[in-house]
Design a protein around this motif. Structure first.
Motif, PDB file in Angstrom:
ATOM      1  N   GLN A 185     118.203  35.152   2.823  1.00 27.51           N
ATOM      2  CA  GLN A 185     117.001  34.947   3.637  1.00 27.51           C
ATOM      3  C   GLN A 185     116.005  36.081   3.410  1.00 27.51           C
ATOM      4  OE1 GLN A 185     116.296  32.317   5.842  1.00 27.51           O
ATOM      5  NE2 GLN A 185     114.294  33.323   5.924  1.00 27.51           N
ATOM      6  N   CYS A 186     114.716  35.727   3.297  1.00 31.97           N
ATOM      7  CA  CYS A 186     113.675  36.746   3.180  1.00 31.97           C
ATOM      8  C   CYS A 186     113.463  37.367   4.562  1.00 31.97           C
ATOM      9  CB  CYS A 186     112.370  36.129   2.679  1.00 31.97           C
ATOM     10  SG  CYS A 186     111.044  37.347   2.552  1.00 31.97           S
ATOM     11  N   ARG A 187     113.300  38.682   4.599  1.00 31.43           N
ATOM     12  CA  ARG A 187     113.106  39.348   5.896  1.00 31.43           C
ATOM     13  C   ARG A 187     111.648  39.304   6.326  1.00 31.43           C
ATOM     14  NH1 ARG A 187     116.316  44.974   5.519  1.00 31.43           N
ATOM     15  NH2 ARG A 187     115.469  45.200   7.596  1.00 31.43           N
ATOM     16  N   ASP A 188     110.752  38.971   5.397  1.00 32.02           N
ATOM     17  CA  ASP A 188     109.332  39.020   5.744  1.00 32.02           C
ATOM     18  C   ASP A 188     108.668  37.653   5.884  1.00 32.02           C
ATOM     19  OD1 ASP A 188     109.051  41.908   5.768  1.00 32.02           O
ATOM     20  OD2 ASP A 188     109.499  41.785   3.627  1.00 32.02           O
ATOM     21  N   CYS A 189     109.399  36.590   5.571  1.00 38.12           N
ATOM     22  CA  CYS A 189     108.861  35.248   5.801  1.00 38.12           C
ATOM     23  C   CYS A 189     110.050  34.312   6.025  1.00 38.12           C
ATOM     24  CB  CYS A 189     107.987  34.777   4.627  1.00 38.12           C
ATOM     25  SG  CYS A 189     108.911  34.415   3.131  1.00 38.12           S
ATOM     26  N   ASP A 190     109.769  33.023   6.256  1.00 36.96           N
ATOM     27  CA  ASP A 190     110.891  32.136   6.600  1.00 36.96           C
ATOM     28  C   ASP A 190     111.495  31.432   5.375  1.00 36.96           C
ATOM     29  OD1 ASP A 190     108.780  30.541   6.087  1.00 36.96           O
ATOM     30  OD2 ASP A 190     108.847  29.396   7.958  1.00 36.96           O
ATOM     31  N   ASP A 206     105.754  41.230  -2.437  1.00 33.79           N
ATOM     32  CA  ASP A 206     106.231  42.515  -1.916  1.00 33.79           C
ATOM     33  C   ASP A 206     107.077  42.292  -0.642  1.00 33.79           C
ATOM     34  OD1 ASP A 206     106.594  45.192  -2.063  1.00 33.79           O
ATOM     35  OD2 ASP A 206     104.774  45.719  -0.937  1.00 33.79           O
ATOM     36  N   HIS A 207     107.879  41.227  -0.656  1.00 34.59           N
ATOM     37  CA  HIS A 207     108.754  40.918   0.483  1.00 34.59           C
ATOM     38  C   HIS A 207     110.139  41.517   0.241  1.00 34.59           C
ATOM     39  CE1 HIS A 207     106.442  37.301   2.369  1.00 34.59           C
ATOM     40  NE2 HIS A 207     105.743  38.414   2.345  1.00 34.59           N
ATOM     41  N   ARG A 208     110.900  41.665   1.339  1.00 34.79           N
ATOM     42  CA  ARG A 208     112.268  42.222   1.242  1.00 34.79           C
ATOM     43  C   ARG A 208     113.302  41.150   1.582  1.00 34.79           C
ATOM     44  NH1 ARG A 208     111.538  46.076   5.838  1.00 34.79           N
ATOM     45  NH2 ARG A 208     110.334  44.247   6.428  1.00 34.79           N
ATOM     46  N   GLU A 260     110.859  36.777  -8.342  1.00 35.17           N
ATOM     47  CA  GLU A 260     109.431  36.451  -8.388  1.00 35.17           C
ATOM     48  C   GLU A 260     108.820  36.561  -6.989  1.00 35.17           C
ATOM     49  OE1 GLU A 260     108.677  32.896 -10.747  1.00 35.17           O
ATOM     50  OE2 GLU A 260     106.892  32.534  -9.525  1.00 35.17           O
ATOM     51  N   HIS A 261     109.556  36.020  -5.988  1.00 31.95           N
ATOM     52  CA  HIS A 261     109.085  36.051  -4.595  1.00 31.95           C
ATOM     53  C   HIS A 261     108.940  37.504  -4.120  1.00 31.95           C
ATOM     54  CE1 HIS A 261     108.698  34.431  -0.467  1.00 31.95           C
ATOM     55  NE2 HIS A 261     109.398  35.502  -0.104  1.00 31.95           N
ATOM     56  N   VAL A 262     109.994  38.305  -4.403  1.00 35.88           N
ATOM     57  CA  VAL A 262     110.005  39.708  -3.962  1.00 35.88           C
ATOM     58  C   VAL A 262     108.867  40.488  -4.623  1.00 35.88           C
ATOM     59  CG1 VAL A 262     111.346  41.859  -4.130  1.00 35.88           C
ATOM     60  CG2 VAL A 262     112.469  39.754  -3.398  1.00 35.88           C
TER      61      VAL A 262
HETATM   62 ZN   LIG Z   1     109.289  36.191   1.879  1.00 31.22          ZN
END
Ligand SMILES: [Zn+2]
Length: 253
Positions: A138-143, A182-184, A176-178
């Protein structure tokens, strides 16, 4: 509980039994004041169902019990709140005794939660040691979440993911998402969705899970091998086209 202890004891040992019961209640975190009040404030019925003599009655302590909170109700009457440690089959009976008094409210409190006594049966480390799994991160910065599969242990696969993210590898949807946003990623919260020893089965299960997720960062190409028919059937069962009854009705029109 008290009358049971009394009934099971010889009349010579009644006081001893009640004292033992008191110790058990103390060991179970009941405040001594409450025990004294409930244990010694009621008359003991002896083995012959006769009223006990004054000598048989233990000393009753008259120490007033302090309420946890006192408030005023809408009629200006004081209401005292007491909290009792929750013990199955006992606390609610005690609470029932006071239910008839409007100025006394009893609440339960959990003193020894099981989760505090025992460690979690499955630690994150144990999850990381699983092989041949379909997993979700799971991304910590989006769903959005990422679904993948591996024949290695999950820990090794996650180490590769971390390396890809660090090196900015853009061939993987996760990296690619990270890198692009710049998501964690919540690496420690990795979840196992399925297990299968064969590569084909895992790949199929991976596609099924990606297909069933609304918010996924996986690329469309990750599910392109999933048969159109399978995809449609899975969507049908997930309710994407409404209930099965509605779909059947529309189909027959
Ligand atoms: Zn994200």
């Amino acid at each position: 509980m008290k009358s049971r202890a009394v009934k099971l004891s010889h009349s010579d040992y009644v006081e001893e039994s009640v004292a033992l019961l008191k110790n058990i209640l103390i060991d179970n975190s009941y405040p001594e004041k409450i025990i004294n009040r409930f244990l010694f404030h009621t008359a003991i019925v002896n083995n012959n169902n006769q009223r006990p003599t004054a000598q048989q009655l233990p000393n009753i302590t008259n120490t007033p019990l302090e309420p946890n909170r006192v408030t005023e109700d809408q009629n200006g009457q004081l209401v005292s709140y007491f909290s009792l440690p929750y013990i199955d089959n006992l606390t609610y009976k005690l609470a029932n005794v006071f239910r008839q008094h409007n100025n006394i409210k009893i609440a339960n409190k959990q003193v020894k939660a099981l989760s505090k006594l025992y460690s979690r049966t499955k630690t994150p480390l144990q999850i990381m040691e699983n092989w041949n799994v379909v997993y979700r991160l799971q991304c910590r910065d989006c769903d959005l979440s990422y679904i993948g599969q591996t024949s290695r242990n999950l820990k090794g696969r996650i180490t590769s993911h971390k390396s890809d993210c660090r090196r900015g590898v853009l061939s993987c949807a996760l990296s690619e998402h990270v890198n692009n946003l710049d998501h964690r990623i919540d690496w420690d919260g990795a979840e196992i969705l399925d297990r299968a020893d064969s590569f084909c089965k895992r790949t199929f299960l991976e596609m099924v899970h990606i297909n069933s997720q609304v918010n996924t960062m996986n690329k469309r190409s990750d599910t392109q091998s999933l048969s159109v028919i399978y995809g449609y059937i899975l969507d049908l069962y997930s309710g994407k086209y409404g209930s099965l009854r509605q779909v059947a009705t529309q189909g027959s029109q």
